[in-house]
Design a protein around this motif. Structure first.
Motif, PDB file in Angstrom:
ATOM      1  N   GLN A  38       0.741  -1.241   0.147  1.00  0.00           N
ATOM      2  CA  GLN A  38      -0.085  -0.013   0.008  1.00  0.00           C
ATOM      3  C   GLN A  38       0.731   1.120  -0.136  1.00  0.00           C
ATOM      4  O   GLN A  38       2.014   1.009   0.738  1.00  0.00           O
ATOM      5  CB  GLN A  38      -0.900  -0.011   1.151  1.00  0.00           C
ATOM      6  CG  GLN A  38      -1.758   1.234   1.325  1.00  0.00           C
ATOM      7  CD  GLN A  38      -2.532   1.132   2.799  1.00  0.00           C
ATOM      8  OE1 GLN A  38      -2.153   0.771   3.607  1.00  0.00           O
ATOM      9  NE2 GLN A  38      -3.353   2.351   2.780  1.00  0.00           N
ATOM     10  N   VAL A  39       0.407   2.202  -0.676  1.00  0.00           N
ATOM     11  CA  VAL A  39       1.220   3.522  -0.823  1.00  0.00           C
ATOM     12  C   VAL A  39       1.007   4.399   0.540  1.00  0.00           C
ATOM     13  O   VAL A  39      -0.138   4.229   1.119  1.00  0.00           O
ATOM     14  CB  VAL A  39       0.587   4.553  -1.696  1.00  0.00           C
ATOM     15  CG1 VAL A  39       1.375   5.765  -1.687  1.00  0.00           C
ATOM     16  CG2 VAL A  39       0.933   3.913  -3.184  1.00  0.00           C
ATOM     17  N   ASP A  40       1.891   4.476   1.475  1.00  0.00           N
ATOM     18  CA  ASP A  40       1.812   5.407   2.632  1.00  0.00           C
ATOM     19  C   ASP A  40       1.617   6.770   1.909  1.00  0.00           C
ATOM     20  O   ASP A  40       2.809   7.418   1.560  1.00  0.00           O
ATOM     21  CB  ASP A  40       3.179   5.253   3.473  1.00  0.00           C
ATOM     22  CG  ASP A  40       3.225   6.111   4.833  1.00  0.00           C
ATOM     23  OD1 ASP A  40       2.595   7.147   4.689  1.00  0.00           O
ATOM     24  OD2 ASP A  40       3.553   5.264   5.794  1.00  0.00           O
ATOM     25  N   ASN A  41       0.676   7.616   2.131  1.00  0.00           N
ATOM     26  CA  ASN A  41       0.464   8.849   1.601  1.00  0.00           C
ATOM     27  C   ASN A  41       1.093  10.054   2.254  1.00  0.00           C
ATOM     28  O   ASN A  41       1.438  10.718   1.622  1.00  0.00           O
ATOM     29  CB  ASN A  41      -1.199   9.207   1.806  1.00  0.00           C
ATOM     30  CG  ASN A  41      -2.112   8.229   1.119  1.00  0.00           C
ATOM     31  OD1 ASN A  41      -2.414   7.260   1.692  1.00  0.00           O
ATOM     32  ND2 ASN A  41      -2.071   8.326  -0.401  1.00  0.00           N
ATOM     33  N   ALA A  42       1.793   9.665   3.537  1.00  0.00           N
ATOM     34  CA  ALA A  42       2.283  10.601   4.199  1.00  0.00           C
ATOM     35  C   ALA A  42       4.034  10.692   3.723  1.00  0.00           C
ATOM     36  O   ALA A  42       4.367  11.790   3.519  1.00  0.00           O
ATOM     37  CB  ALA A  42       2.402  10.473   5.506  1.00  0.00           C
ATOM     38  N   THR A  43       4.374   9.465   3.566  1.00  0.00           N
ATOM     39  CA  THR A  43       5.845   9.353   2.889  1.00  0.00           C
ATOM     40  C   THR A  43       6.150   9.132   1.590  1.00  0.00           C
ATOM     41  O   THR A  43       7.229   9.403   1.162  1.00  0.00           O
ATOM     42  CB  THR A  43       6.523   8.267   3.942  1.00  0.00           C
ATOM     43  OG1 THR A  43       5.845   7.170   3.459  1.00  0.00           O
ATOM     44  CG2 THR A  43       6.318   8.609   5.464  1.00  0.00           C
TER      45      THR A  43
END
Length: 390
Positions: A373-378
């Motif tokens: 999953q994409v970590d939207n913050a990093t």
């Protein structure tokens, strides 16, 4: 005195000719058949990087008791089925013994007959459509297939999101995205799910209507295993419209282009892929550290990797494909393509992506996919699960 000097020079020249010819290196050519432009250019470059890094580490191979320098012949199939035969023919004319590629099933299928007619084996790296290896004896592959990947994604949607309705979007006429959508749809329906399926034509750059339709239809997941170029546009539009349901995609979305598009957004993106960092296996650790150093110390390589040092699974697969080709050449004891074709079915190699061996169709015996999953913050990937088919 002049005669003596003349004779000395003749002897020296003869020795030089003998010495130079004796030191002449044997060369075996491996073709790299990948997109460096078009819709899949970004992924093709990253896949090629894995091959190039492996060649940098291991530039020679012993075949039939002789050492050969491995020379990569790289062509750009431009992500185009229409250009596929021209690119494949170029590799044939260069006298390659085996071909690696391509990123993209459509171009792999389109070039298949060209390689077959020349008795040259091809090893698909991440071309997942079953048609690549069906009905022929020269095309092999080291990745899992779309029937498996589509089923894995359908199970993931059902298990993790309790999804009852899925919106599926593919590119019209694209073997990969249409095929993978069909396998997802088949598996999702078997789980009791409902499907909304649409396709978009070549050249589409505005996905607003498709995202809006997914929302209006009340879909629980948005499934779109399309090109990286289209992926970034879909994510942008999903963020603009506040799409709250997860977006699922296959291996093509395992890219730093997708990471960059999703970073800072609220869009939830999940992908299935062939390889993840984090293993404590020494071969994997060595590959990750070495490849990242390679990217950071070679400006061209870093540019071709999208400008950062994120490691894509397709690079790991390109790395493994190169060594699989070397094993086949060693097993064949010959640089003749027909001999390599005969050697490939019994070729086995343990790579950074796992054990590679082939079934009767030439497909890899794979039963595991990784979900990230994409970590939207990093703007980095997070490992979510090892997923198998139920």
């Amino acid at each position: 005195m002049r005669k003596v000097l003349y004779l000395f020079l003749l002897v020296a020249a003869a020795l030089c000719v003998f010495s130079c010819s004796g030191n002449k290196k044997n060369v075996v050519k491996i073709g790299v058949y990948e997109p460096a432009s078009g819709d899949n250019g970004a992924g093709g470059k990253q896949e090629t990087l894995g091959v190039q890094y492996a060649n940098k580490l291991t530039p020679t191979v012993e075949i039939g008791g002789k050492e050969y320098q491995v020379q990569l012949e790289i062509v750009d199939n431009e992500s185009s089925n229409d250009k596929a035969v021209t690119a494949a023919s170029e590799l044939v004319s260069k006298g390659v013994s085996v071909v690696l590629g391509s990123y993209g099933s459509g171009v792999s299928i389109a070039a298949s007959d060209t390689f077959a007619n020349a008795d040259i084996p091809a090893i698909g790296i991440t071309c997942t459509n079953p048609q690549v290896t069906q009905g022929n004896s020269h095309y092999f592959r080291i990745c899992f297939l779309d029937p498996f990947q589509g089923t894995v994604l359908a199970n993931f949607a059902n298990d993790n999101f309790k999804a009852k309705k899925a919106y599926c979007l593919a590119k019209l006429g694209d073997d990969y995205s249409v095929g993978l959508c069909n396998y997802f749809i088949e598996a999702f329906k078997k789980l009791g799910g409902e499907i909304v399926f649409e396709t978009f034509p070549e050249g589409t750059s505005d996905f607003a209507a498709y995202v809006a339709n997914a929302k209006n239809q009340g879909a629980d997941v948005f499934f779109s295993p399309v090109s990286i170029e289209a992926a970034a546009l879909i994510i942008e539009q999903a963020n603009t419209q506040g799409l709250s349901v997860p977006i699922l995609a296959g291996d093509t979305w395992d890219s730093n282009v997708v990471l960059a598009a999703a970073k800072g957004s609220s869009v939830k993106v999940y992908v299935t892929t062939f390889f993840v960092e984090g293993s404590t296996d020494k071969n994997v650790v060595d590959f990750v550290n070495g490849f990242r150093n390679y990217i950071n110390t070679d400006a061209t390589a870093k540019t071709n990797n999208g400008g950062d040092d994120e490691i894509s699974a397709v690079s790991a697969m390109g790395f493994d494909a190169y060594y699989t080709a070397l094993e086949a050449l060693k097993k064949a004891g010959s640089t003749n393509g027909a001999d390599v074709i005969k050697a490939l079915p019994s070729t086995k190699y343990t790579g950074v992506s796992g054990v590679i061996e082939f079934d009767a169709t030439g497909d890899a015996k794979r039963d595991v996919a990784y979900v990230k999953q994409v970590d939207n913050a990093t703007g980095k990937w997070k490992f979510i699960a090892v997923q198998r088919v139920k």
